[in-house]
Design an enzyme around this catalytic site. Structure first.
Site, short mmCIF file in Angstrom:
data_model
loop_
_atom_site.label_atom_id
_atom_site.label_comp_id
_atom_site.label_asym_id
_atom_site.label_seq_id
_atom_site.Cartn_x
_atom_site.Cartn_y
_atom_site.Cartn_z
CE1 TYR A 1 -3.50 -2.38 -0.29
CE2 TYR A 1 -4.37 -1.53 1.78
CZ TYR A 1 -4.51 -2.32 0.66
OH TYR A 1 -5.66 -3.04 0.49
CE LYS B 1 -15.03 -4.98 0.56
NZ LYS B 1 -15.03 -3.68 -0.15
CE LYS C 1 -10.78 -6.94 -0.82
NZ LYS C 1 -11.13 -5.86 -1.75
CG ASP D 1 -14.24 -6.46 -3.47
OD1 ASP D 1 -14.32 -6.51 -4.70
OD2 ASP D 1 -13.60 -5.57 -2.87
CG ASN E 1 -10.75 -6.84 -5.37
OD1 ASN E 1 -11.09 -7.58 -4.44
ND2 ASN E 1 -10.46 -5.55 -5.18
CD GLU F 1 -16.43 -3.50 -3.11
OE1 GLU F 1 -15.39 -2.82 -3.14
OE2 GLU F 1 -17.02 -3.78 -2.05
CD GLU G 1 -11.87 -0.99 -5.09
OE1 GLU G 1 -10.63 -1.02 -4.94
OE2 GLU G 1 -12.66 -1.70 -4.44
CG ASP H 1 -11.02 5.60 -4.30
OD1 ASP H 1 -10.76 4.50 -3.79
OD2 ASP H 1 -10.19 6.53 -4.36
CG HIS I 1 -12.43 1.64 -2.25
ND1 HIS I 1 -11.30 2.34 -2.60
CD2 HIS I 1 -12.01 0.41 -1.89
CE1 HIS I 1 -10.24 1.57 -2.47
NE2 HIS I 1 -10.65 0.39 -2.03
CB ALA I 2 -12.37 3.59 3.00
CD GLU J 1 -13.46 -1.31 1.88
OE1 GLU J 1 -13.05 -2.47 1.80
OE2 GLU J 1 -13.48 -0.52 0.90
#
Length: 449
Positions: free
Chosen positions: A36, A225, A227, A255, A257, A281, A308, A331, A358-359, A389
């Site tokens: 990140y 949530k 993934k 989600d 992605n 999502e 997002e 976002d 989205h966060a 989020e």
């Protein structure tokens, strides 16, 4: 020195990266090993040779490699910013937004999408941080206190006026102010509802999923949530684990992605339907408006959420026009900053579609809480089916980190956009010369020797 004499004297940029891939924080089916990162910008102000101490901080979010490309895009905007009077900039952030988007040669790299548009968003957000500090208000309050006429002046209606006119926007904002005082009091008392993705990263073990899901419920969250999208059998198992831990009354969103084709999204979501997912999502490409519409029709009552990676207000307009989404996910750092997010919030309000931002990431929770709180106080007037989020990492690197209480975001009180990162964090995690990364490189050399 009078404030009216202050100008932007420097635009400083930083390539800041955090090694989140080492614990698989943030891992999902499309992004298995994210580090990140923040392409970070500081607007410094002063007059003559004297700094006045007021700064605007902004950033856009990436997941590692390429953060240097994003920083370079921000630096390309420097000539538009240096020398601008602070008072004029704070009185009309939209003027700078229009100038940045209107640079014809840089616009060619978009237009209004991708790396260049995200760079514009970082700079525009830094201006709003400066404006809120200048007004001595948190950004959500600066926006909520603004007149509807001024807010409309900040919105670029080009390409969306066929669906939302300035007159309609003014009507929405005027109506949105009714009861605002009472909502401010409620917001300060109880905060804005959140949901957490912390239990759901794809790389986590079932034990870690169980522990974090149980903790989420204990902490007062009413939605988590997970993934999904890499392996169906694995997703079935993890959804079964999560549902058994949280019980039937906690919402469980999933989600993908962007992992699937349209047919895959329908088949996969139907296969997970027994676990009562609240929404799916990013089931497919964020650019595929009609694909989302097809998926939504096929998987109801499971909701479709996306946003997002939606690149601008124009794609959001089409998603809403096509009836392609049940939940719109703004976002704070993907589109062109606060100004464009105001346009998107207005579009969502016109269509009556709830906004659930989205966060997570680096600082995205800190930023987007302000937008949702403004939306609640002065536009939509409700928190029903609206959640922000939340991900529990990297907040300690900010001077004004989010505060979560009983599953709710508490309203920020410090002036600004909550975007200011701690100087020591910048010094430690700037890539590649910060103290963490320099020491990491030395360790790698020693291991290779």
């Amino acid at each position: 020195m009078s404030s009216s004499a202050a100008r932007i004297t420097a635009v400083d940029t930083y390539d800041i990266r955090f090694p989140t891939s080492r614990e698989l924080d943030g891992s999902d089916a499309m992004n298995p090993d994210p580090d990140y990162s923040a392409a970070y910008v500081v607007l410094r102000t002063g007059s003559d040779d004297t700094a006045d101490g007021l700064e605007g901080h902004g950033f856009t979010f990436t997941i590692g490699r390429g953060n240097d490309v994003q920083v370079a895009a921000i630096e390309a905007l420097r000539p538009h910013i240096l020398g601008r009077p602070v008072d004029e900039l704070c009185a009309d952030p939209g003027a700078l937004s229009r100038d940045l988007i209107g640079d014809s040669q840089l616009r060619w790299l978009g237009p209004e999408k991708g790396v260049m548009h995200m760079a514009i968003g970082a700079v525009v957000n830094a201006v709003w941080d400066l404006a809120a500090k200048h007004a001595e208000k948190p950004l959500w309050q600066l926006l909520a206190d603004a007149t509807p006429e001024w807010l409309v002046s900040q919105v670029d209606f080009r390409y969306i006026a066929d669906v939302l006119t300035p007159e309609e926007a003014l009507s929405l904002l005027t109506r949105g102010r009714e009861g605002a005082t009472e909502r401010v009091a409620l917001l300060k008392e109880r905060g804005f509802p959140g949901y957490t993705t912390s239990p759901g990263w794809l790389g986590y073990s079932d034990e870690k999923l169980t522990r974090l899901a149980r903790q989420a419920v204990a902490d007062g969250f009413t939605q988590i949530k997970l993934k999904v999208g890499a392996d169906l059998a694995d997703d079935v198992r993890r959804c079964r684990v999560a549902r058994s831990v949280v019980g039937p009354d906690i919402r469980v969103a999933i989600d993908a992605n962007q992992r699937w084709n349209v047919d895959e999204a329908i088949e996969w979501t139907r296969a997970l339907a027994e676990f009562d997912p609240y929404w799916i999502e990013e089931p497919t490409s964020p650019d595929d408006v009609l694909g989302h519409a097809t998926i939504r029709k096929a998987i109801a009552p499971v909701k479709v959420a996306t946003g997002e990676h939606v690149q601008n207000r124009i794609i959001f307009k089409q998603l809403l026009q096509a009836g392609a989404i049940d939940v719109l996910q703004i976002d704070a750092a993907r589109v062109g900053g606060v100004n464009e997010n105001l346009a998107i919030l207005l579009l969502a309000a016109k269509f009556g579609v709830p906004v659930c931002p989205h966060a997570g990431g680096v600082g995205l929770c800190e930023l987007v809480q302000h937008l949702s709180m403004f939306d609640y106080v002065a536009l939509s007037g409700t928190t029903e089916d609206r959640v922000i989020e939340y991900v529990d990492h990297l907040h300690a690197h900010f001077l004004d980190p989010v505060v979560i209480r009983e599953g709710h975001y508490m309203a920020p009180t410090s002036p600004g956009f909550s975007a200011t990162m701690r100087p020591e964090s910048i010094a430690e995690f700037t890539f590649p010369g910060g103290t963490f990364w320099a020491a990491d490189l030395d360790r790698q050399k020693e291991q290779a020797a």
